[in-house]
Write a protein that holds these residues in place. Structure first.
Motif, PDB file in Angstrom:
ATOM      1  N   VAL A   1      -1.134 -20.663   9.073  1.00  0.00           N
ATOM      2  CA  VAL A   1      -0.818 -19.271   8.771  1.00  0.00           C
ATOM      3  C   VAL A   1      -0.274 -18.628  10.049  1.00  0.00           C
ATOM      4  CG1 VAL A   1      -1.770 -17.070   8.005  1.00  0.00           C
ATOM      5  CG2 VAL A   1      -2.625 -19.203   7.040  1.00  0.00           C
ATOM      6  N   PRO A   2       0.893 -17.976   9.987  1.00  0.00           N
ATOM      7  CA  PRO A   2       1.462 -17.351  11.184  1.00  0.00           C
ATOM      8  C   PRO A   2       0.501 -16.328  11.803  1.00  0.00           C
ATOM      9  CG  PRO A   2       3.090 -17.430   9.439  1.00  0.00           C
ATOM     10  CD  PRO A   2       1.783 -17.865   8.832  1.00  0.00           C
ATOM     11  N   ALA A   3       0.585 -16.173  13.109  1.00  0.00           N
ATOM     12  CA  ALA A   3      -0.345 -15.327  13.851  1.00  0.00           C
ATOM     13  C   ALA A   3      -0.240 -13.845  13.496  1.00  0.00           C
ATOM     14  CB  ALA A   3      -0.123 -15.509  15.351  1.00  0.00           C
ATOM     15  N   PHE A   4       0.894 -13.394  12.999  1.00  0.00           N
ATOM     16  CA  PHE A   4       1.065 -11.972  12.719  1.00  0.00           C
ATOM     17  C   PHE A   4       0.387 -11.527  11.422  1.00  0.00           C
ATOM     18  CE2 PHE A   4       4.520 -13.806  10.289  1.00  0.00           C
ATOM     19  CZ  PHE A   4       4.526 -13.052   9.131  1.00  0.00           C
ATOM     20  N   VAL A   5      -0.011 -12.445  10.566  1.00  0.00           N
ATOM     21  CA  VAL A   5      -0.489 -12.094   9.230  1.00  0.00           C
ATOM     22  C   VAL A   5      -1.756 -11.239   9.267  1.00  0.00           C
ATOM     23  CG1 VAL A   5      -1.435 -13.059   7.089  1.00  0.00           C
ATOM     24  CG2 VAL A   5       0.635 -14.027   8.077  1.00  0.00           C
ATOM     25  N   ASN A   6      -2.819 -11.711   9.876  1.00  0.00           N
ATOM     26  CA  ASN A   6      -4.096 -10.989   9.840  1.00  0.00           C
ATOM     27  C   ASN A   6      -4.067  -9.668  10.607  1.00  0.00           C
ATOM     28  OD1 ASN A   6      -5.490 -12.804   8.120  1.00  0.00           O
ATOM     29  ND2 ASN A   6      -5.583 -14.236   9.828  1.00  0.00           N
ATOM     30  N   PRO A   7      -3.477  -9.591  11.815  1.00  0.00           N
ATOM     31  CA  PRO A   7      -3.408  -8.288  12.476  1.00  0.00           C
ATOM     32  C   PRO A   7      -2.553  -7.276  11.702  1.00  0.00           C
ATOM     33  CG  PRO A   7      -3.012 -10.024  14.071  1.00  0.00           C
ATOM     34  CD  PRO A   7      -3.042 -10.663  12.720  1.00  0.00           C
ATOM     35  N   SER A   8      -1.480  -7.747  11.088  1.00  0.00           N
ATOM     36  CA  SER A   8      -0.630  -6.842  10.300  1.00  0.00           C
ATOM     37  C   SER A   8      -1.392  -6.270   9.113  1.00  0.00           C
ATOM     38  CB  SER A   8       0.617  -7.567   9.787  1.00  0.00           C
ATOM     39  OG  SER A   8       1.384  -8.038  10.847  1.00  0.00           O
ATOM     40  N   ILE A   9      -2.147  -7.118   8.445  1.00  0.00           N
ATOM     41  CA  ILE A   9      -2.943  -6.660   7.302  1.00  0.00           C
ATOM     42  C   ILE A   9      -3.959  -5.619   7.759  1.00  0.00           C
ATOM     43  CG2 ILE A   9      -4.658  -7.376   5.601  1.00  0.00           C
ATOM     44  CD1 ILE A   9      -3.136 -10.081   5.464  1.00  0.00           C
ATOM     45  N   ALA A  10      -4.634  -5.879   8.869  1.00  0.00           N
ATOM     46  CA  ALA A  10      -5.645  -4.941   9.371  1.00  0.00           C
ATOM     47  C   ALA A  10      -5.016  -3.588   9.723  1.00  0.00           C
ATOM     48  CB  ALA A  10      -6.351  -5.538  10.583  1.00  0.00           C
ATOM     49  N   VAL A  11      -3.900  -3.599  10.438  1.00  0.00           N
ATOM     50  CA  VAL A  11      -3.240  -2.350  10.830  1.00  0.00           C
ATOM     51  C   VAL A  11      -2.772  -1.581   9.594  1.00  0.00           C
ATOM     52  CG1 VAL A  11      -1.162  -1.428  11.959  1.00  0.00           C
ATOM     53  CG2 VAL A  11      -2.574  -3.110  13.129  1.00  0.00           C
ATOM     54  N   LEU A  12      -2.186  -2.269   8.638  1.00  0.00           N
ATOM     55  CA  LEU A  12      -1.698  -1.593   7.430  1.00  0.00           C
ATOM     56  C   LEU A  12      -2.835  -1.018   6.597  1.00  0.00           C
ATOM     57  CD1 LEU A  12       1.163  -4.026   6.494  1.00  0.00           C
ATOM     58  CD2 LEU A  12       1.425  -1.607   7.030  1.00  0.00           C
ATOM     59  N   LEU A  13      -3.952  -1.731   6.509  1.00  0.00           N
ATOM     60  CA  LEU A  13      -5.088  -1.203   5.744  1.00  0.00           C
ATOM     61  C   LEU A  13      -5.729  -0.005   6.440  1.00  0.00           C
ATOM     62  CD1 LEU A  13      -6.710  -4.434   4.312  1.00  0.00           C
ATOM     63  CD2 LEU A  13      -5.233  -2.784   3.163  1.00  0.00           C
ATOM     64  N   VAL A  14      -5.787  -0.011   7.767  1.00  0.00           N
ATOM     65  CA  VAL A  14      -6.288   1.165   8.499  1.00  0.00           C
ATOM     66  C   VAL A  14      -5.344   2.343   8.296  1.00  0.00           C
ATOM     67  CG1 VAL A  14      -6.689   2.094  10.813  1.00  0.00           C
ATOM     68  CG2 VAL A  14      -7.645  -0.117  10.191  1.00  0.00           C
ATOM     69  N   LEU A  15      -4.042   2.091   8.388  1.00  0.00           N
ATOM     70  CA  LEU A  15      -3.056   3.151   8.159  1.00  0.00           C
ATOM     71  C   LEU A  15      -3.161   3.690   6.734  1.00  0.00           C
ATOM     72  CD1 LEU A  15      -0.702   4.737   9.380  1.00  0.00           C
ATOM     73  CD2 LEU A  15       0.817   2.925   8.582  1.00  0.00           C
ATOM     74  N   ALA A  16      -3.386   2.806   5.769  1.00  0.00           N
ATOM     75  CA  ALA A  16      -3.545   3.248   4.385  1.00  0.00           C
ATOM     76  C   ALA A  16      -4.795   4.112   4.231  1.00  0.00           C
ATOM     77  CB  ALA A  16      -3.626   2.037   3.454  1.00  0.00           C
ATOM     78  N   ALA A  17      -5.877   3.740   4.894  1.00  0.00           N
ATOM     79  CA  ALA A  17      -7.105   4.537   4.815  1.00  0.00           C
ATOM     80  C   ALA A  17      -6.907   5.908   5.456  1.00  0.00           C
ATOM     81  CB  ALA A  17      -8.253   3.794   5.488  1.00  0.00           C
ATOM     82  N   VAL A  18      -6.231   5.953   6.582  1.00  0.00           N
ATOM     83  CA  VAL A  18      -6.004   7.229   7.267  1.00  0.00           C
ATOM     84  C   VAL A  18      -5.095   8.132   6.437  1.00  0.00           C
ATOM     85  CG1 VAL A  18      -4.885   8.269   9.297  1.00  0.00           C
ATOM     86  CG2 VAL A  18      -6.449   6.345   9.572  1.00  0.00           C
ATOM     87  N   THR A  19      -3.994   7.600   5.918  1.00  0.00           N
ATOM     88  CA  THR A  19      -3.098   8.433   5.114  1.00  0.00           C
ATOM     89  C   THR A  19      -3.727   8.797   3.776  1.00  0.00           C
ATOM     90  OG1 THR A  19      -1.938   6.455   4.322  1.00  0.00           O
ATOM     91  CG2 THR A  19      -0.964   7.623   6.194  1.00  0.00           C
ATOM     92  N   GLY A  20      -4.546   7.909   3.222  1.00  0.00           N
ATOM     93  CA  GLY A  20      -5.266   8.243   1.989  1.00  0.00           C
ATOM     94  C   GLY A  20      -6.259   9.374   2.215  1.00  0.00           C
ATOM     95  N   ALA A  21      -6.977   9.331   3.342  1.00  0.00           N
ATOM     96  CA  ALA A  21      -7.899  10.424   3.670  1.00  0.00           C
ATOM     97  C   ALA A  21      -7.126  11.712   3.924  1.00  0.00           C
ATOM     98  CB  ALA A  21      -8.732  10.053   4.891  1.00  0.00           C
ATOM     99  N   GLY A  22      -5.978  11.606   4.587  1.00  0.00           N
ATOM    100  CA  GLY A  22      -5.134  12.789   4.800  1.00  0.00           C
ATOM    101  C   GLY A  22      -4.654  13.373   3.483  1.00  0.00           C
ATOM    102  N   ALA A  23      -4.320  12.521   2.529  1.00  0.00           N
ATOM    103  CA  ALA A  23      -3.894  12.998   1.207  1.00  0.00           C
ATOM    104  C   ALA A  23      -5.035  13.712   0.504  1.00  0.00           C
ATOM    105  CB  ALA A  23      -3.399  11.824   0.357  1.00  0.00           C
TER     106      ALA A  23
END
Length: 173
Positions: free
Chosen positions: A134-156
């Motif tokens: 599995v390429p190295a970017f997969v897991n960190p990208s998922i973590a960053v996107l899910l944190v961003l989704a949680a922050v923008t969801g809370a902002g919404a």
């Protein structure tokens, strides 16, 4: 998923090595259905927002959160597809390391570990060499996107609560 050690000279399918392809393929199919549904919702929302007047701040933040979840899901599915193997771990790992499937007088394959969350499929050799399919970017990208989704969801949620509070205060006047 579990792992066992395969030995050269034996023919094993991936199902004999502990990886459950039915479970992985089921997750991939389910993920694709969810991804298609999210895209079917988001595409018209973004097209309408670009063509017409801007929507509410809460709606925009909600759609950004859903877009982050959709991209994270797509990256997760990509990682799962990289982790699927059709041959046993000895042949898969030896092919990756040596370029052919039956190395002679080489270090032994220690084990191969598979994980769905976080996504990984790692070959470990007796000499300390490891390789993750599995390429190295997969897991960190998922973590960053899910944190961003949680922050923008809370902002919404906060923006929507603020809009309701303002609407309620205007209605009492």
């Amino acid at each position: 998923m579990s792992s066992t050690t395969a030995t050269p000279g034996t023919v094993q399918l991936a199902t004999d090595t502990g990886q459950n392809p039915l479970a992985v393929f089921s997750l991939v199919i389910l993920g694709l259905l969810v991804l298609i549904t999210l895209c079917a919702y988001l595409f018209p929302a973004f097209v309408a927002r670009g063509r017409f007047s801007a929507s509410s701040r809460a709606g925009t933040l909600r759609d950004v959160a859903l877009a982050c979840v959709a991209v994270a899901l797509a990256i997760q599915l990509f990682g799962l597809m990289c982790a699927i193997r059709l041959e046993n771990e000895w042949y898969t790992c030896a092919q990756q390391r040596y370029g052919y499937a039956s190395p002679v007088d080489r270090p032994d394959l220690g084990n191969m570990r598979d994980s769905l969350f976080p996504v990984s499929s790692v070959c470990r050799w007796s000499d300390g060499y490891t390789h993750d399919f599995v390429p190295a970017f997969v897991n960190p990208s998922i973590a960053v996107l899910l944190v961003l989704a949680a922050v923008t969801g809370a902002g919404a949620a906060f923006a929507r609560a603020g809009a309701r509070r303002d609407l309620g205060a205007a209605g009492r006047r």
